[in-house]
Design a protein around this motif. Structure first.
Motif: not given
Length: 185
Positions: A110-113, A12-21
């Motif tokens: 996320f789905l829109a991206a 969670v901390e290292n994947y802040k750019d964009g969308h994460l699920i």
């Protein structure tokens, strides 16, 4: 996730750019899926904790076998039509998701991206398995093959790299790249 030192908190901390699920559940696509805001790269992130936190831990192919097996079997989700259908109907009411590092309430961003991705968008399989320490790995590469007799650790390194190369071959055959994240300490 202040104070949380888990691998999930690390993701969670290292994947802040964009969308994460988070999709950590039975029948998961990966523990996490991430779409980069800048490159539209889709990352399937598979996470498995190390069996030891000791600085003396050795190279271990078996520490990677389960998580690599999960990553390879989940390559079925490279069928993006099936993946899209799977993700739009999560089996839990409030799936964990983050948009630009901020906790979201649903997967709609996320789905829109995901829908904005095209044939030029990259796909990555990322395996987070901190059992291998970077310093030990580099040491073996620099010194492990200079001896007349291969050490047990060097043999384990060859076994691990064989496993990783087989997984990479399978991954690239379906159009994705494979990355392994170990421990930097």
């Amino acid at each position: 996730m202040d104070g949380d030192k888990s691998l999930f908190a690390w993701v969670v901390e290292n994947y802040k750019d964009g969308h994460l699920i988070c999709d950590d559940q039975s029948g998961e696509t990966a523990d996490f899926l991430h779409i980069s805001a800048s490159s539209r790269t889709l990352s399937f992130i598979h996470v498995k904790k190390s069996g030891s936190s000791s600085e003396q831990r050795k190279i271990s192919a078996s520490a990677h076998e389960v998580v690599i097996g999960q990553a390879v079997k989940n390559l079925i989700w490279m069928d993006f039509t099936a993946l899209r259908t799977r993700l739009e109907s999560p089996p839990i009411e409030e799936p964990a998701c983050w948009n630009s590092g901020v906790k979201g309430s649903d997967r709609s961003a996320f789905l829109a991206a995901f829908d904005r991705r095209d044939a030029t968008s990259r796909t990555e399989i990322i395996i987070v398995q901190p059992h291998v320490r970077e310093a030990h790995y580099k040491h073996l590469h620099e010194n492990g093959l200079d001896h007349e007799q291969i050490s047990e650790d060097t043999l384990r390194l060859h076994l691990l790299e064989g496993l990783l190369n087989a997984a990479r071959s399978t991954t690239t055959s379906v159009g994705a790249d494979l990355f392994i994240i170990g421990s930097s300490d």
